[in-house]
Enzyme design. Structure first.
Site, PDB file in Angstrom:
ATOM      1  N   LYS A   1      22.201  -7.085   5.036  1.00 16.87           N
ATOM      2  CA  LYS A   1      21.294  -6.963   3.894  1.00 16.87           C
ATOM      3  C   LYS A   1      21.566  -5.745   3.033  1.00 16.87           C
ATOM      4  CE  LYS A   1      17.563  -9.284   6.248  1.00 16.87           C
ATOM      5  NZ  LYS A   1      16.748  -8.878   7.370  1.00 16.87           N
TER       6      LYS A   1
ATOM      7  N   ARG B   1      23.753   4.241  28.385  1.00 16.77           N
ATOM      8  CA  ARG B   1      22.786   5.264  27.945  1.00 16.77           C
ATOM      9  C   ARG B   1      22.273   6.097  29.116  1.00 16.77           C
ATOM     10  NH1 ARG B   1      19.251   3.505  22.975  1.00 16.77           N
ATOM     11  NH2 ARG B   1      20.857   2.539  21.717  1.00 16.77           N
TER      12      ARG B   1
ATOM     13  N   GLY C   1      19.791   3.016  13.698  1.00 11.87           N
ATOM     14  CA  GLY C   1      18.892   3.357  12.597  1.00 11.87           C
ATOM     15  C   GLY C   1      18.806   4.854  12.381  1.00 11.87           C
TER      16      GLY C   1
END
Ligand code: AMP
Length: 379
Positions: free
Chosen positions: A179, A42, A354
């Site tokens: 999930k 990064r 995300g």
């Protein structure tokens, strides 16, 4: 389609002070008694921007979050190791201490946000992976000083937008992970946009249960059964036809040596599915081979355990072998593709787990909207 993000191309930078929001939330480990950065990807990815700004005569100060200190000064979450690595790679760029040491960051406090840009002429958001969070360092600077999107952020947004707006077809999405609750939104959106949506990983068993199949003690969320059943009524979703796994109670993930079992459509009582089986791999690989565009987010099984990485590795290899435009988004699929050394075989590896999920799902992120609505380019 949303308006373009403001760019810094026309800024007069000589003698100016620029605050750059980055995501240097990098992994660290203790080496000789102090924490050191173990993966500087990064940081290296941001060097071209820093070098460009410095070459144009600007003073550059970067800021990042780092771990979850929850609004308090916690020494192990100090950016010191990142600062040391940054100083080696790009001397001349200052890095502020962890933004999340101040509770104002996560609370999106305008006073804290204003304090960040004090004395700065410009702000650049180069943290796509943090732009789904309405935090002060993302939201407030664009309301106060001329602000722009950094090149990596621009590239992430352009790649994901073109994939959603005008994909070469067939467009195949592969969604996995633990999930169903976390990924249902993206499965819904993708079942509108893509031609086929492959579902694997722990989330697939709730879809399998809608077909009257037995799933033993595999991951299952009854509250999503109905929505999954509705999605299955369309013709887009493809679910596993066989499974690999272990008896309930057998350790996996961090260790364990019990032999992995294989089942067809039904998993018996007392066992849990933890990976996809060979028939599924064959079906998924064929669909992937025929795709012109691929979006992959989430592993097909508990890939951290070498006994259960079969399906994830097979999918990674199928994606890598395909000639399609392939975009890998989401931390686990990215570490899988990197772990197998295949990152150069895909078109784009998204850094925003995300954030890329939320962008695909909602078509925008709070941090991007803030840039568009903000002070923008100087007049
Ligand atoms: P997520 O954070 O939702 O993308 O899920 C990633 C995690 O899902 C990984 O750590 C996998 O080990 C886990 N996972 C994938 N498949 C299964 C499964 N069948 N049962 C339990 N966990 C799984």
């Amino acid at each position: 389609m949303t308006a373009p993000l403001p760019s810094y191309d026309r800024w007069e930078l000589a003698g100016k002070r620029v605050l750059v929001r980055v995501d240097f939330n990098t992994p660290v480990a203790e080496v000789d008694g102090r924490l050191e950065v173990t993966d500087d990807f990064r940081i290296r990815a941001t060097l071209p921007l820093f070098e460009e700004l410095l070459a144009k005569g600007a003073t550059v100060v970067a800021c990042t979050h780092f771990g979850r200190p929850k609004g308090q000064v916690v020494e192990k979450y100090s950016v010191a190791p990142v600062r040391r690595r940054l100083a080696e790679l790009c001397p001349g760029v200052e890095l502020l201490e962890n933004l999340r040491f101040n509770p104002g960051e996560e609370a999106n406090d305008p006073v804290f946000g204003a304090s960040l840009v004090e004395g700065f002429d410009y702000y650049i958001n180069e943290a796509f992976s943090a732009s789904h969070r309405a935090h002060a360092s993302i939201m407030i600077p664009p309301t106060l000083i001329p602000s722009a999107a950094g090149p990596n952020l621009q590239r992430e947004v352009a790649t994901l937008s073109s994939l959603l707006e005008d994909p070469a077809r067939p467009f195949v999405a592969i969604v996995g992970g633990a999930k169903v609750k976390d990924k249902l939104g993206i499965v819904k959106v993708l079942s509108q946009k893509a031609d086929q949506v492959i579902v694997g990983g722990g989330m697939a068993y709730t879809f399998e249960a809608t077909q009257g199949r037995t799933i033993g003690s595999s991951l299952f969320d009854a509250s999503y059964l109905e929505v999954c059943a509705e999605l299955m009524e369309g013709d887009k979703i493809v679910i596993p036809s066989d499974a690999r796994g272990l008896p309930v109670g057998a350790p996996f993930g961090a260790g364990g040596d019990e032999a992995v079992l294989e089942w067809g459509e039904d998993i018996p009582d007392g066992f849990q599915g933890l990976d996809i089986g060979p028939a599924t791999v064959a079906t998924f690989s064929q669909i992937i081979a025929d795709a012109a565009t691929i979006l992959w987010n989430g592993p097909m099984g508990v890939f951290e355990d070498p006994r259960l990485s079969y399906g994830t590795e097979a999918v990674a290899r199928a994606v890598a072998a395909s000639n399609a435009v392939s975009v890998i988004g989401g931390g686990d699929s990215v570490s899988a593709i990197q772990g197998y050394g295949l990152e150069d075989e895909v078109s784009f590896v998204s850094t925003g787990g995300g954030a890329s999920l939320e962008f695909v799902e909602l078509g925008d992120l709070p941090g991007l909207a803030a840039l568009r609505e903000g002070a923008g380019s100087p007049s």
